[in-house]
Enzyme design. Structure first.
Site: not given
Length: 220
Positions: A24-25, A28
Site C-alpha cells: 500500500h505504501e 504511493h
C-alpha cells in the site's frame, strides 16, 4: 489463547497483513516517482522490506492495545511514504493518482488472494491446503478493509487527499486541507464511539461478497 494457537494465527495472518501494509505504501511512492517526485526513492522507502514502513505507534502500539483490550475492531497504520507534490509536473492532478494508488494496490492484492484461495480449493495441497485457504481469507479481508478504510473522505487518509485534489480551489477544498492535522483524531473518535465499523462494514462486506461470487469461493 494458548501459545500454539497464537503461533498458528501469526503464521496465517503475518504474511497477508505485512504485504497489505507494505505494498500500500510503496504503491504511493511508485506512482509519485512516475510523476516526477523521487522523495520516497531518495529516502529508501520504495522498498518491499516491511521494517522500513513500520510506525512504532500505528503499526505496533495501537494494534497491540486494541488487541489486549478485546476491541471489536483492529486499527493501525504504517509510516506514510513521503511525497512532495512540488516535484510533480501537475501537482494536483498527479496527487489524485498518488492518493488512489494505495487503495488500488490493496484491491489488486485482494483479487490475488481470492485467486489463490480458488486454486487452493480446487487443487489438493494436502495439509498445507487449509493453511493456504485461511491465509488467503485473511488476505482478502485485510486488503478490502484497508482499501475501504483509506478511501474515507477524511484527510490525511487517501480518500481525503484524493477529494481535496479533485475539488476546485475554493472553500470546500480549503476546509478539507484545514482538518487534515486533526484527521487522525476524527478516525480515533469514530473508532472509540464504535461508529467506524458500521460506516465501512457495508462496503467491506459487499466487496468480499463480490470476490466470493466472481471466484466461486467455498465457505464464503
Amino acid at each position: 489463547m494458548d501459545l500454539a494457537s497464537l503461533l498458528r494465527n501469526l503464521s496465517i495472518g503475518a504474511i497477508p497483513i505485512v504485504f497489505a501494509i507494505t505494498l500500500h505504501e510503496v504503491a504511493h511512492g511508485w506512482v509519485a516517482r512516475y510523476f516526477g517526485d523521487r522523495t520516497a526513492e531518495a529516502q529508501g522507502r520504495l522498498s518491499l522490506n516491511p521494517i522500513r514502513h513500520i510506525d512504532p505507534v500505528g503499526t505496533v502500539l495501537v494494534p497491540a492495545v486494541l488487541l489486549l483490550t478485546n476491541s471489536p475492531f483492529l486499527f493501525g497504520w504504517a509510516k506514510p511514504v513521503p511525497v512532495n507534490p512540488r516535484y510533480m509536473r501537475n501537482p494536483r492532478g498527479s496527487m489524485v493518482w498518488v492518493s488512489a494508488a494505495g487503495p488500488a494496490a490493496n484491491l489488486v492484492m485482494a483479487i490475488a488472494w481470492a485467486f489463490l484461495m480458488m486454486v487452493s480449493q480446487q487443487v489438493d495441497f494436502g495439509i498445507a491446503g487449509q493453511w493456504l485457504q485461511s491465509m488467503a481469507a485473511v488476505g482478502i479481508f485485510v486488503n478490502v478493509l484497508l482499501a475501504v478504510f483509506n478511501m474515507l473522505p477524511i484527510p490525511p487518509l487517501d480518500g481525503g487527499q484524493l477529494l481535496t485534489n479533485l475539488l476546485p480551489r475554493g472553500r470546500l477544498a480549503s476546509m478539507l486541507e484545514a482538518i487534515a492535522p486533526f484527521g487522525l483524531f476524527i478516525v480515533l473518535g469514530l473508532l472509540v464511539t464504535r461508529m467506524l465499523g458500521p460506516l465501512i462494514g457495508g462496503p467491506v462486506s459487499y466487496l468480499q461478497g463480490l470476490l466470493i461470487t466472481i471466484f466461486r469461493l467455498q465457505g464464503g
